[in-house]
Design a protein around this motif. Structure first.
Motif, PDB file in Angstrom:
ATOM      1  N   LEU A  21    -105.397 -11.792 -31.378  1.00  0.00           N
ATOM      2  CA  LEU A  21    -105.961 -11.530 -32.835  1.00  0.00           C
ATOM      3  C   LEU A  21    -105.977 -10.209 -33.422  1.00  0.00           C
ATOM      4  CD1 LEU A  21    -105.613 -14.069 -34.752  1.00  0.00           C
ATOM      5  CD2 LEU A  21    -108.288 -14.193 -35.033  1.00  0.00           C
ATOM      6  N   ASP A  22    -106.161  -9.364 -32.734  1.00  0.00           N
ATOM      7  CA  ASP A  22    -106.463  -7.910 -33.139  1.00  0.00           C
ATOM      8  C   ASP A  22    -105.229  -7.269 -34.035  1.00  0.00           C
ATOM      9  OD1 ASP A  22    -108.822  -8.129 -31.866  1.00  0.00           O
ATOM     10  OD2 ASP A  22    -108.137  -6.824 -30.147  1.00  0.00           O
ATOM     11  N   GLY A  23    -104.044  -7.603 -33.443  1.00  0.00           N
ATOM     12  CA  GLY A  23    -103.094  -7.158 -34.163  1.00  0.00           C
ATOM     13  C   GLY A  23    -102.825  -7.810 -35.338  1.00  0.00           C
ATOM     14  N   THR A  72    -107.680 -19.549 -38.652  1.00  0.00           N
ATOM     15  CA  THR A  72    -108.357 -18.731 -38.176  1.00  0.00           C
ATOM     16  C   THR A  72    -108.296 -17.216 -38.552  1.00  0.00           C
ATOM     17  OG1 THR A  72    -108.501 -20.213 -36.072  1.00  0.00           O
ATOM     18  CG2 THR A  72    -109.275 -17.866 -35.907  1.00  0.00           C
ATOM     19  N   LEU A  73    -106.926 -16.847 -38.516  1.00  0.00           N
ATOM     20  CA  LEU A  73    -106.615 -15.647 -38.920  1.00  0.00           C
ATOM     21  C   LEU A  73    -107.156 -15.174 -40.406  1.00  0.00           C
ATOM     22  CD1 LEU A  73    -105.043 -12.957 -38.556  1.00  0.00           C
ATOM     23  CD2 LEU A  73    -102.771 -13.964 -39.066  1.00  0.00           C
ATOM     24  N   ALA A  74    -106.857 -16.197 -41.097  1.00  0.00           N
ATOM     25  CA  ALA A  74    -107.182 -15.814 -42.660  1.00  0.00           C
ATOM     26  C   ALA A  74    -108.767 -15.668 -42.980  1.00  0.00           C
ATOM     27  CB  ALA A  74    -106.988 -17.282 -43.700  1.00  0.00           C
ATOM     28  N   ARG A  75    -109.517 -16.488 -41.964  1.00  0.00           N
ATOM     29  CA  ARG A  75    -110.955 -16.427 -41.851  1.00  0.00           C
ATOM     30  C   ARG A  75    -111.308 -15.076 -41.400  1.00  0.00           C
ATOM     31  NH1 ARG A  75    -114.309 -18.615 -37.122  1.00  0.00           N
ATOM     32  NH2 ARG A  75    -113.165 -16.545 -36.416  1.00  0.00           N
ATOM     33  N   GLU A  76    -110.680 -14.445 -40.377  1.00  0.00           N
ATOM     34  CA  GLU A  76    -111.209 -13.445 -39.875  1.00  0.00           C
ATOM     35  C   GLU A  76    -110.886 -12.093 -40.754  1.00  0.00           C
ATOM     36  OE1 GLU A  76    -112.150 -12.372 -36.345  1.00  0.00           O
ATOM     37  OE2 GLU A  76    -113.100 -14.336 -36.829  1.00  0.00           O
ATOM     38  N   VAL A  77    -109.630 -12.303 -41.313  1.00  0.00           N
ATOM     39  CA  VAL A  77    -109.264 -11.164 -42.347  1.00  0.00           C
ATOM     40  C   VAL A  77    -109.924 -11.156 -43.573  1.00  0.00           C
ATOM     41  CG1 VAL A  77    -107.515 -10.238 -44.090  1.00  0.00           C
ATOM     42  CG2 VAL A  77    -106.929 -11.253 -41.787  1.00  0.00           C
ATOM     43  N   SER A  78    -110.496 -12.383 -43.914  1.00  0.00           N
ATOM     44  CA  SER A  78    -111.423 -12.335 -45.136  1.00  0.00           C
ATOM     45  C   SER A  78    -112.769 -11.821 -44.691  1.00  0.00           C
ATOM     46  CB  SER A  78    -111.937 -13.972 -45.651  1.00  0.00           C
ATOM     47  OG  SER A  78    -112.517 -14.077 -46.610  1.00  0.00           O
ATOM     48  N   GLY A  79    -113.326 -12.033 -43.550  1.00  0.00           N
ATOM     49  CA  GLY A  79    -114.480 -11.354 -43.024  1.00  0.00           C
ATOM     50  C   GLY A  79    -114.311  -9.966 -42.804  1.00  0.00           C
ATOM     51  N   LEU A  80    -113.313  -9.453 -42.621  1.00  0.00           N
ATOM     52  CA  LEU A  80    -113.177  -7.963 -42.246  1.00  0.00           C
ATOM     53  C   LEU A  80    -113.261  -7.116 -43.426  1.00  0.00           C
ATOM     54  CD1 LEU A  80    -112.426  -5.866 -40.124  1.00  0.00           C
ATOM     55  CD2 LEU A  80    -109.866  -6.356 -40.311  1.00  0.00           C
ATOM     56  N   VAL A  81    -112.598  -7.741 -44.483  1.00  0.00           N
ATOM     57  CA  VAL A  81    -112.241  -6.945 -45.605  1.00  0.00           C
ATOM     58  C   VAL A  81    -113.287  -7.473 -46.787  1.00  0.00           C
ATOM     59  CG1 VAL A  81    -109.826  -6.806 -45.165  1.00  0.00           C
ATOM     60  CG2 VAL A  81    -110.570  -8.481 -46.825  1.00  0.00           C
ATOM     61  N   GLY A  82    -113.957  -8.497 -46.466  1.00  0.00           N
ATOM     62  CA  GLY A  82    -114.831  -8.973 -47.711  1.00  0.00           C
ATOM     63  C   GLY A  82    -115.726  -8.335 -48.113  1.00  0.00           C
ATOM     64  N   ALA A  83    -116.176  -7.215 -47.458  1.00  0.00           N
ATOM     65  CA  ALA A  83    -117.523  -6.267 -47.775  1.00  0.00           C
ATOM     66  C   ALA A  83    -117.275  -5.561 -49.277  1.00  0.00           C
ATOM     67  CB  ALA A  83    -117.998  -5.491 -46.889  1.00  0.00           C
ATOM     68  N   GLY A  84    -115.993  -5.452 -49.574  1.00  0.00           N
ATOM     69  CA  GLY A  84    -115.497  -4.672 -50.787  1.00  0.00           C
ATOM     70  C   GLY A  84    -115.400  -5.635 -52.054  1.00  0.00           C
ATOM     71  N   PHE A  85    -115.701  -7.024 -52.113  1.00  0.00           N
ATOM     72  CA  PHE A  85    -115.604  -7.723 -53.029  1.00  0.00           C
ATOM     73  C   PHE A  85    -116.981  -8.630 -53.117  1.00  0.00           C
ATOM     74  CE2 PHE A  85    -111.499  -7.376 -51.005  1.00  0.00           C
ATOM     75  CZ  PHE A  85    -110.724  -7.197 -52.062  1.00  0.00           C
ATOM     76  N   LYS A  86    -117.303  -8.702 -54.446  1.00  0.00           N
ATOM     77  CA  LYS A  86    -118.874  -9.170 -54.455  1.00  0.00           C
ATOM     78  C   LYS A  86    -118.505 -10.819 -55.074  1.00  0.00           C
ATOM     79  CE  LYS A  86    -121.313  -4.750 -55.936  1.00  0.00           C
ATOM     80  NZ  LYS A  86    -122.135  -4.260 -57.006  1.00  0.00           N
ATOM     81  N   CYS A  87    -117.391 -11.131 -55.374  1.00  0.00           N
ATOM     82  CA  CYS A  87    -117.156 -12.382 -55.736  1.00  0.00           C
ATOM     83  C   CYS A  87    -116.024 -12.942 -54.629  1.00  0.00           C
ATOM     84  CB  CYS A  87    -116.530 -12.342 -57.199  1.00  0.00           C
ATOM     85  SG  CYS A  87    -116.159 -14.137 -57.724  1.00  0.00           S
ATOM     86  N   ARG A  88    -116.655 -13.907 -53.935  1.00  0.00           N
ATOM     87  CA  ARG A  88    -115.872 -14.339 -52.651  1.00  0.00           C
ATOM     88  C   ARG A  88    -115.814 -16.086 -52.912  1.00  0.00           C
ATOM     89  NH1 ARG A  88    -117.534 -11.433 -47.561  1.00  0.00           N
ATOM     90  NH2 ARG A  88    -116.010 -12.931 -46.673  1.00  0.00           N
ATOM     91  N   GLU A 114    -102.771  -6.390 -39.097  1.00  0.00           N
ATOM     92  CA  GLU A 114    -101.669  -6.189 -40.120  1.00  0.00           C
ATOM     93  C   GLU A 114    -101.884  -6.871 -41.409  1.00  0.00           C
ATOM     94  OE1 GLU A 114     -98.083  -7.371 -38.149  1.00  0.00           O
ATOM     95  OE2 GLU A 114     -98.651  -6.999 -36.342  1.00  0.00           O
ATOM     96  N   VAL A 115    -102.480  -8.272 -41.320  1.00  0.00           N
ATOM     97  CA  VAL A 115    -102.713  -8.691 -42.664  1.00  0.00           C
ATOM     98  C   VAL A 115    -103.817  -8.000 -43.416  1.00  0.00           C
ATOM     99  CG1 VAL A 115    -103.465 -10.941 -43.792  1.00  0.00           C
ATOM    100  CG2 VAL A 115    -102.326 -10.984 -41.697  1.00  0.00           C
ATOM    101  N   ALA A 116    -104.919  -7.577 -42.963  1.00  0.00           N
ATOM    102  CA  ALA A 116    -105.926  -6.638 -43.536  1.00  0.00           C
ATOM    103  C   ALA A 116    -105.068  -5.358 -44.384  1.00  0.00           C
ATOM    104  CB  ALA A 116    -107.131  -6.038 -42.574  1.00  0.00           C
ATOM    105  N   GLU A 117    -104.244  -4.742 -43.515  1.00  0.00           N
ATOM    106  CA  GLU A 117    -103.391  -3.677 -44.311  1.00  0.00           C
ATOM    107  C   GLU A 117    -102.707  -4.309 -45.362  1.00  0.00           C
ATOM    108  OE1 GLU A 117    -101.794   0.150 -44.937  1.00  0.00           O
ATOM    109  OE2 GLU A 117    -103.772  -0.629 -43.772  1.00  0.00           O
TER     110      GLU A 117
END
Length: 809
Positions: free
Chosen positions: A179-181, A213-229, A185-188
């Motif tokens: 899932l790393d790749g 699973t991928l959507a959840r992982e990306v959401s967790g990876l980039v989520g810190a920059g969003f106060k409303c989730r 890619e989705v985060a980018e």
């Protein structure tokens, strides 16, 4: 809903119209027959309504399933009766031209025909009475047992099926594989360089490919920059109000505590108000509909604060409607092995030596699909098995209740299909696992089976190809090879999808899959409608004997690898499709010309050396393929096949008079320039309906610079695709030739000889859009010939979409 409904509702819907057409024919119906046909029309229309109501059920009871099965079998038999009627009892009035024969002579002819066909008419009337009795019984049975939509009594316990996404939401990130790749890619795609406008990234892929699973992982990876989730799941039977309520309760903590209730418009308004001045990140999982997604999108205002939305879906059209699209991939072999070993044996590399071989087989069957690997691995984990037991549990999935969650996930994609696409998908169960299926072969078979209905202004073949694209867009089948215009040339099923539809097709008696070594062939007591004989290709194999009584009502017979065990043709009175492509071994065609309903005959690559002289009796035949066989010449009677649409002869010589065949759209032939008495190109040039032409040529016999293949002005005016297979380039197009040809495929074995100037006149093909050129041998002159043709084409046709040049090494 079980396939018993989905696969039959389209056929039951079409039958009343077919019966109506029968009533309009000029056949002299026996006394009472017309009334019976009218009765069938009304009763089947009522049955269709009941079938559609049953189709809405997610889990029909046994009585409903059995009733639907009886409707299906009844509909098959009625359709067989209708299709055979005109062939068995034709009053003969069609043979006489009303313009040249008197009323009295036509009356005498009809009287004679009635007398000579009395036995057939009596037999047909008896059949019809039996069918009517069955219709009455099936109808009364439904009323007697009150079959219909089920009602679950209040207070009864009903356990909902486990949603596999729940498991993925709580999976430890450290245990994920491969899932790393994708995560990066989705985060980018979400956070990469770009404007602060609202961006939507849609993750699309087949069922079980790890989208959630991928959507959840990306959401967790980039989520810190969003106060409303927020994170919500839509689902196939989506209650949009519930989805929006869940979303609102996550972003507005006081919404639930206040106990507010609101309609859809109010919910959208509240969400827009809440999001208007915030940078938000929302994950919407499992979208199934463009319409539902369109409604949900209304909740998200464009506030230029860099807000982001992640969606997941199985359907390409839904993903493309969202904006940026990321397509999931199956796991690579190493990652699949790591995941399986970790789940099954507790550690990477923990597979015992005696289980490595069978583990590799299980992984091949899982095909890199994370859901399958996790499901099968979890089932096998912490169990002590012998090698045989491990293989049996890991490879035989059909009756394994421990894999029910995986089956339900796949079933959702099937259940979302309209009735005609369900039948088209189930039909693929005929082909062996991992078999590459040629699109044109599949399309012509679908049409011959009656799965494709013609619409005004659109051909059945075009509709069938749209069905292919729809199934690809739903990630249920996979394109394996592409044409020059990026349309699929062949397709295949993922092993897990194949396993699912085989199970469904066998369960509903849609297809009987028979292996040569089986003892009871076909198994059970059901009437076989479609038989797929999966031979091993070994001439010394033990061959099971096909029970003729079980296959006498078969509509299609497909044999793979070897002809042994093929049923006798004189037992198959309602056969529509006979496909023996690529089979080795002796082949008996006795009885072929009595298959009055046969529409598709594929003998390509078999050992057949001669076609029956009476093949012209097959008046319904639409496709005949004898390419790469030993057939040297086609019988003259083939000219009387008025419905023949695709004539694929390969090296077999065409009879004189081929231009009389007005229905042929596709022709594949050779012998160009070999006949001193017949100019094949000139004769086929008179075939006004011809759309596609494939020519096999041998230009080695012509001396000097004389062109072996010359296309003159005036012929083949409807042709849109021309494929030429030559030993070396020696082709010319004169001014005004082939005005509608858009695709020109040139395949040569070697480069031009010193005396030949290669291909000339490309500039005269005014409609040319695509021109692939291939040489099978990399010899002197090939590259120069390609360059010369390419230069002319690029100058003469600057608007050409694609010019593909390929010189094989």
């Amino acid at each position: 809903m079980d396939i018993a409904v989905g696969a039959v509702s389209g056929m039951v819907d079409a039958l009343p119209g077919k019966l109506g057409e029968l009533l309009q024919q000029e056949y002299a119906l026996l006394s009472g027959v017309r009334g019976d046909v009218t009765f069938f029309q009304a009763e089947l229309s009522t049955m269709h309504a009941a079938v559609l109501r049953s189709e809405a059920l997610d889990d029909p009871d046994v009585q409903t399933k059995n009733w639907i099965g009886q409707v299906r079998e009844l509909a098959y038999d009625i359709e067989d009766w209708v299709d055979l009627f005109a062939h068995r009892v034709d009053a003969g009035s069609h043979d006489a031209d009303p313009a040249t024969s008197s009323r009295f002579s036509r009356w005498i002819r009809r009287g004679i025909d009635r007398l000579t066909t009395i036995p057939d008419r009596h037999f047909i009337a008896t059949e019809l009475q039996e069918l009517r009795q069955r219709v009455v019984e099936v109808s009364e049975q439904r009323k007697r047992y009150s079959l219909g939509p089920q009602v679950i009594p209040a207070g009864s316990r009903h356990t909902a099926a486990l949603d596999p996404r729940i498991i993925s939401l709580y999976t430890d990130s450290a245990s994920l594989v491969g899932l790393d790749g994708p995560r990066g890619e989705v985060a980018e795609m979400l956070t990469g360089a770009g404007s602060d406008r609202l961006k939507v990234v849609s993750i699309v892929g087949m069922a079980g490919s790890g989208k959630t699973t991928l959507a959840r992982e990306v959401s967790g990876l980039v989520g810190a920059g969003f106060k409303c989730r927020a994170s919500v799941s839509a689902g196939r039977s989506s209650d949009i109000a519930k989805v929006l309520t869940d979303m609102l309760s996550q972003v507005d903590s006081g919404y639930r505590r206040r106990g507010d209730t609101a309609d859809l418009t109010q919910l959208i308004g509240r969400l827009r108000e809440h999001f208007k001045d915030k940078r938000y990140l929302v994950m919407i999982d499992d979208l199934w509909s463009i319409q539902i997604w369109g409604t949900i999108k209304c909740c998200f205002p464009e506030n230029n604060l860099g807000s982001r939305i992640i969606t997941t879906t199985r359907i390409e059209a839904v993903a493309k409607d969202g904006g940026h699209v990321y397509r999931t991939h199956l796991l690579e072999e190493a990652d699949a092995e790591t995941l399986f070993s970790r789940i099954t044996f507790g550690s990477v590399g923990g597979c015992p030596p005696h289980l490595k071989g069978v583990s590799a087989q299980i992984l091949r069957k899982c095909g890199g699909l994370p859901l399958a690997i996790v499901s099968v691995g979890a089932m096998l984990a912490n169990k002590t098995h012998t090698k045989d037991e491990f293989g049996r549990y890991g490879l035989e999935w059909q009756a394994n209740s421990q894999l029910e969650v995986m089956k339900q996930v796949i079933k959702l994609s099937y259940s979302d299909l309209p009735a005609h696409l369900k039948a088209c998908l189930l039909y693929l169960s005929i082909f062996p696992e991992n078999h590459e299926i040629e699109i044109t072969r599949l399309v012509r078979r679908w049409i011959a089976e009656g799965f494709i209905s013609e619409h005004r202004g659109t051909s059945t073949e075009e509709i069938a190809r749209n069905c292919i694209n729809d199934l690809i867009g739903r990630n249920l089948i996979q394109p394996t090879q592409l044409n020059h215009d990026v349309t699929p040339r062949s397709c295949a099923l993922h092993p897990v999808i194949h396993e699912f539809i085989v199970c469904k097709a066998m369960e509903d008696n849609f297809v009987a899959l028979v292996h040569a070594e089986q003892q009871d062939v076909p198994p059970g007591n059901r009437t076989v409608r479609r038989l797929s004989l999966l031979n091993s290709g070994k001439s010394d194999q033990v061959v099971a004997q096909i029970d003729g009584t079980k296959v006498s009502r078969a509509r299609s017979i497909t044999v793979f690898a070897h002809t042994c065990g093929t049923p006798r043709l004189n037992e198959l009175s309602v056969l529509r499709v006979l496909d023996l492509e690529g089979c080795e071994g002796p082949l008996c065609l006795d009885g072929l010309c009595k298959l009055l309903l046969l529409r598709y005959l594929n003998l390509k690559g078999t050992d057949i050396s001669q076609l029956p002289a009476q093949i012209g009796d097959l008046k319904c035949l639409e496709t005949l393929d004898v390419r790469t066989t030993k057939v040297k010449e086609l019988p003259l009677s083939i000219l009387s096949l008025e419905n023949l649409t695709h004539l694929l002869t390969g090296n077999a010589k065409l009879p004189t008079g081929i231009s009389k065949m007005k229905s042929v759209l596709t022709l594949s032939c050779s012998n160009v320039g070999k006949s001193a008495t017949v100019n094949i190109i000139q004769e086929i040039g008179e075939m006004a309906s011809l759309r596609e032409l494939e020519l096999f040529c041998d230009v080695t016999q012509m001396p000097g610079d004389k062109k072996q293949v010359v296309f003159q002005c005036g012929g083949l005016r409807s042709l849109t695709k021309l494929s030429i297979r030559c030993s070396s380039p020696s082709v010319a197009f004169v001014a005004g030739a082939l005005p509608k040809v858009e695709v020109l495929e040139l395949k040569f074995e070697k480069g031009p000889s010193k005396e030949s100037s290669g291909v000339s006149g490309i500039e005269h093909l005014s409609s040319l859009k695509h021109m692939p050129i291939e040489f099978s041998q990399h010899v002197a002159g090939a590259a120069a010939a390609v360059a010369a043709v390419r230069n002319v084409a690029e100058i003469a046709h600057p608007n050409c979409q694609v010019i593909t040049v390929n010189v094989d090494q």
